[in-house]
Design an enzyme around this catalytic site. Structure first.
Site, PDB file in Angstrom:
ATOM      1  CE  LYS A  82      -6.142  -1.843   6.603  1.00  0.00           C
ATOM      2  NZ  LYS A  82      -6.355  -2.109   5.157  1.00  0.00           N
ATOM      3  CG  ASP A 108      -7.503   1.166   4.570  1.00  0.00           C
ATOM      4  OD1 ASP A 108      -6.519   0.619   5.124  1.00  0.00           O
ATOM      5  OD2 ASP A 108      -8.496   0.525   4.175  1.00  0.00           O
ATOM      6  CD  GLU A 138      -5.234  -2.735  -0.012  1.00  0.00           C
ATOM      7  OE1 GLU A 138      -5.060  -3.174  -1.171  1.00  0.00           O
ATOM      8  OE2 GLU A 138      -6.346  -2.456   0.447  1.00  0.00           O
ATOM      9  CG  ASP A 148      -9.487   1.183   0.916  1.00  0.00           C
ATOM     10  OD1 ASP A 148      -9.792   0.104   1.472  1.00  0.00           O
ATOM     11  OD2 ASP A 148      -8.544   1.278   0.097  1.00  0.00           O
ATOM     12  CB  SER A 149     -14.250  -1.707   3.117  1.00  0.00           C
ATOM     13  OG  SER A 149     -14.182  -1.238   4.441  1.00  0.00           O
ATOM     14  CD  GLU A 158      -9.102  -8.519   2.565  1.00  0.00           C
ATOM     15  OE1 GLU A 158      -8.503  -7.456   2.827  1.00  0.00           O
ATOM     16  OE2 GLU A 158     -10.208  -8.559   2.002  1.00  0.00           O
TER      17      GLU A 158
HETATM   18  O1  KIV Z   1     -10.873  -1.490   3.879  1.00  0.00           O
HETATM   19  C1  KIV Z   1     -11.083  -2.247   4.846  1.00  0.00           C
HETATM   20  O2  KIV Z   1     -12.155  -2.256   5.432  1.00  0.00           O
HETATM   21  C2  KIV Z   1     -10.002  -3.131   5.273  1.00  0.00           C
HETATM   22  C3  KIV Z   1     -10.331  -4.203   6.278  1.00  0.00           C
HETATM   23  C4  KIV Z   1     -11.375  -5.113   5.816  1.00  0.00           C
HETATM   24  C5  KIV Z   1      -9.160  -4.949   6.705  1.00  0.00           C
HETATM   25  O3  KIV Z   1      -8.915  -2.984   4.836  1.00  0.00           O
END
Ligand code: KIV
Length: 269
Positions: free
Chosen positions: A118, A89, A120, A50-51, A187
């Site tokens: 994924k 994510d 968090e 989600d970056s 992280e």
């Molecule tokens: O959102 C993302 O890109 C991430 C990675 C940097 C681990 O969670």
């Protein structure tokens, strides 16, 4: 969605890499063109993170990213991806209870071609992870700095400094593994803690600012290609400098992760 090749990366092969001490090279990716470049360069695993909210969409943080955004970008990758393991994510507030988490995770698998989702958080996420894994959805945990909780964490700061904070992150990691997580992203934590958790866990760990002893490394693609503007975290290395081309920069990243030269002492906490 494309079929994977017979020699594609699986959770079992990532686990086997951990056991034989072969480092896992992972990058974020969000589109089809880069997916093909990264696979040709030998990247083992993708995080469709989600970056993308900040990198591609211009948001200040990841919290505005929606399920539709994630499905769209994950599907871009899945349409052409043939070899790498794909982790997608679950975005902010898309996994607040078991039923919501399962419906959204299933969407990422069915419409986004995710091999794994994924999410968090630490101990508090164990029940959700058990639920997803119990319904056949592989889950990757994410501990240490949690970008979806950046307000509560007071900004992008190293986590796990001091014995008590370090113990809490280790306990989070153990709880996620016990709940059935198959991989763990760590992280922005001190390298000694990254090493300790990697040694304690059976499942592979993927570090981003977590030291050289993690089982694998991930970076945001646009950071390691030198595209991202502004001040970057200490752990980022610009692989484009001196590489001459994007494929060469990605190959240099894969080689540096595999031979242990990235991250170097100047990239760790
Ligand atoms: O959102 C993302 O890109 C991430 C990675 C940097 C681990 O969670």
């Amino acid at each position: 969605m494309n079929d994977k090749l017979p020699d594609s990366v699986t959770l079992d092969s990532l686990q086997a890499m951990k056991h034989r001490g072969e480092k896992i090279a992972c990058l974020t990716v969000y589109d089809a063109a880069f997916t093909q470049v990264l696979e040709a360069a030998g990247v083992d695993m993708f995080i469709i993170g989600d970056s993308l909210g900040m990198v591609l969409m211009g948001y200040e943080s990841t919290v505005q990213v929606t399920m539709d955004d994630m499905v769209h970008h994950a599907a871009n990758v899945a349409r052409v991806g043939r070899r790498a393991w794909r982790v997608v994510d679950l975005p902010y507030r898309s996994y607040t209870n078991n039923a919501q988490a399962l419906a959204n995770a299933q969407r990422l698998v069915d419409e986004g071609g995710a091999d794994m989702v994924k999410l968090e958080g630490g101990v508090a996420m164990a029940g959700i992870i058990e639920h997803l894994v119990g319904h056949g959805i592989p889950v990757c945990g994410h501990v240490g700095l949690l970008p979806q909780s950046i307000e509560e964490m007071g900004g992008y700061k190293v986590q796990g400094h001091g014995a008590e904070a370090a113990r809490a992150i280790l306990a989070d990691a153990q709880a996620l593994q016990a709940a059935g997580a198959g991989l763990l992203v760590m992280e922005c934590i001190p390298a000694v803690l990254g090493a300790e958790i990697t040694g304690e866990l059976e499942i592979p760990t993927i570090g981003i600012g977590a030291g050289a002893d993690c089982d694998g490394q991930v970076l945001v693609l646009y950071d390691m290609l030198g595209i991202t503007q502004g001040r970057l975290p200490r752990f980022v290395r610009d692989f484009m400098t001196g590489a001459g081309s994007i494929p060469a920069a990605v190959r240099a990243y894969v080689a540096a992760v595999k031979d242990g030269s990235y991250p170097a002492p100047e990239h760790v906490y």
